[in-house]
Design a protein around this motif. Structure first.
Motif, PDB file in Angstrom:
ATOM      1  N   UNK A   1      84.115  57.157 169.711  1.00 60.99           N
ATOM      2  CA  UNK A   1      85.200  57.997 169.204  1.00 60.99           C
ATOM      3  C   UNK A   1      86.253  58.269 170.267  1.00 60.99           C
ATOM      4  N   UNK A   2      85.964  57.946 171.531  1.00 57.35           N
ATOM      5  CA  UNK A   2      86.994  58.187 172.553  1.00 57.35           C
ATOM      6  C   UNK A   2      88.244  57.354 172.275  1.00 57.35           C
ATOM      7  N   UNK A   5      93.115  58.112 163.415  1.00 62.04           N
ATOM      8  CA  UNK A   5      93.237  59.141 164.468  1.00 62.04           C
ATOM      9  C   UNK A   5      92.623  60.474 164.067  1.00 62.04           C
ATOM     10  N   UNK A   6      91.920  61.064 165.024  1.00 60.69           N
ATOM     11  CA  UNK A   6      91.242  62.344 164.808  1.00 60.69           C
ATOM     12  C   UNK A   6      91.622  63.317 165.912  1.00 60.69           C
ATOM     13  N   UNK A   7      91.401  64.598 165.625  1.00 55.78           N
ATOM     14  CA  UNK A   7      91.569  65.613 166.657  1.00 55.78           C
ATOM     15  C   UNK A   7      90.241  66.041 167.257  1.00 55.78           C
ATOM     16  N   UNK A   8      89.170  65.766 166.543  1.00 54.68           N
ATOM     17  CA  UNK A   8      87.841  66.153 167.045  1.00 54.68           C
ATOM     18  C   UNK A   8      86.774  65.392 166.278  1.00 54.68           C
ATOM     19  N   UNK A   9      85.647  65.226 166.922  1.00 51.44           N
ATOM     20  CA  UNK A   9      84.459  64.691 166.233  1.00 51.44           C
ATOM     21  C   UNK A   9      83.317  65.666 166.472  1.00 51.44           C
ATOM     22  N   UNK A  26      78.696  53.671 162.615  1.00 54.57           N
ATOM     23  CA  UNK A  26      79.598  54.638 163.259  1.00 54.57           C
ATOM     24  C   UNK A  26      80.970  54.004 163.449  1.00 54.57           C
ATOM     25  N   UNK A  27      80.953  52.774 163.949  1.00 54.86           N
ATOM     26  CA  UNK A  27      82.214  52.087 164.229  1.00 54.86           C
ATOM     27  C   UNK A  27      83.025  51.885 162.955  1.00 54.86           C
TER      28      UNK A  27
END
Lengths: 198, 198
Positions: free
Chosen positions: A97-98, A55-59, A46-47
């Motif tokens: 993911x935070x 950078x993401x907007x959602x997982x 995962x890491x």
């Protein structure tokens, strides 16, 4: 939005299609992906993917398995298998993911109807889903102002009705496309701490 | 009835008093008991006590702990600590006791309000309680005709109001004696698959 989607089963494909149709950029991760391999039972996988996608907007997660079997046969190893995959795998995804999802972004997990309407052989699945649904509500409170978090909790998919007819006798089904829309709702709405029971 | 009661905290003592007042023979097991030492995180300690006490009419659990802490600090080790104690400890008790509690007997577990009304620092507790409540419903179905199984899910005890006032601001409380009666109800009634939310 740029969205990490974990899982490539029927629900994962439905979520993928629904999110892409809304114009989002979907990074598709799954166990056998060459580019973004995530095995939920392996936090380091995962890491690595999170480090790679940036950078993401959602997982969004549609993955995770639990063992099924007669109540008497589901021993500690069976419990730990389900806990390590569907429960702690999704928890690890959110916790890690935070640091990658932007503030104000969201998480969407997958649970399932067994949390509230159990079937034979599904006692570990019920427990894992129940844990996730309670955790999503608790996490929504603690992440208030930072992230939103919801869960999609579907009944049997219409697409799987024949395969699971004996396990879910007479249960109403839901089309995968409807389940896909629940992920769109979670990602785009202002809702948090919701369990979409569909 | 001869009832194994695990746990000697405030809830355990209330369950003990309520069951004894109803004329039951209560075998009191807890971590520091000289005669019946049970550490829920050690399945072999459960097995040893079950082997020692012989045939039972019911097993009741008021024990099990979960860690508390800020959401960001509850790492995998914290999760596993709560899972191994309150969740899998109670699951092990029930699974192993199916060979010791007579057919037609019952199991009663302890969960808690955080499954549905979480507080800060209680995200792992919420998950563990949620898992147990879903599992009790699933297990009631699978054990139908063999055993009954219920859970007692109390809010903060009136007796603990001052100690936990900051953690549960303004939460209604419930007297320990009322919680004790829920164990009587579970043991003596015909109910199964119930979560007594009190």
């Amino acid at each position: 939005m740029k969205i990490l989607l974990v899982g490539a089963g029927t629900v994962g494909r439905a979520a993928h299609d629904a999110l892409v149709a809304r114009g989002h950029e979907v990074v598709a991760a799954h166990r056998t992906s060459a580019e973004y391999p995530i095995d939920l039972t392996d936090p380091s996988s995962i890491q690595r993917v999170l480090d790679k996608v940036g950078p993401l907007d959602a997982a969004v997660c549609t993955a995770g398995t639990t063992p099924y079997g007669p109540w008497d046969d589901l021993d500690r190893d069976a419990w730990l298998a389900g806990i390590n995959s569907k429960l702690l795998g999704q928890v690890e995804l959110v916790r890690r993911a935070t640091g990658v999802v932007r503030a104000g972004g969201s998480f969407t997990l997958i649970t399932g109807i067994l949390a509230r309407e159990p079937i034979r052989t599904g006692s570990v699945a019920a427990a894992v889903n129940g844990a996730l649904e309670a955790w999503v509500v608790a996490s929504a409170g603690e992440l208030w102002g930072r992230y939103r978090i919801n869960a999609v909790s579907p009944t049997v998919l219409t697409e799987s009705r024949d395969k699971y007819a004996d396990a879910f006798p007479g249960y109403p089904t839901v089309d995968a496309s409807v389940v896909g829309q629940a992920f769109v709702r979670s990602v785009e709405s202002m809702e948090t701490g919701q369990v979409y029971r569909i």
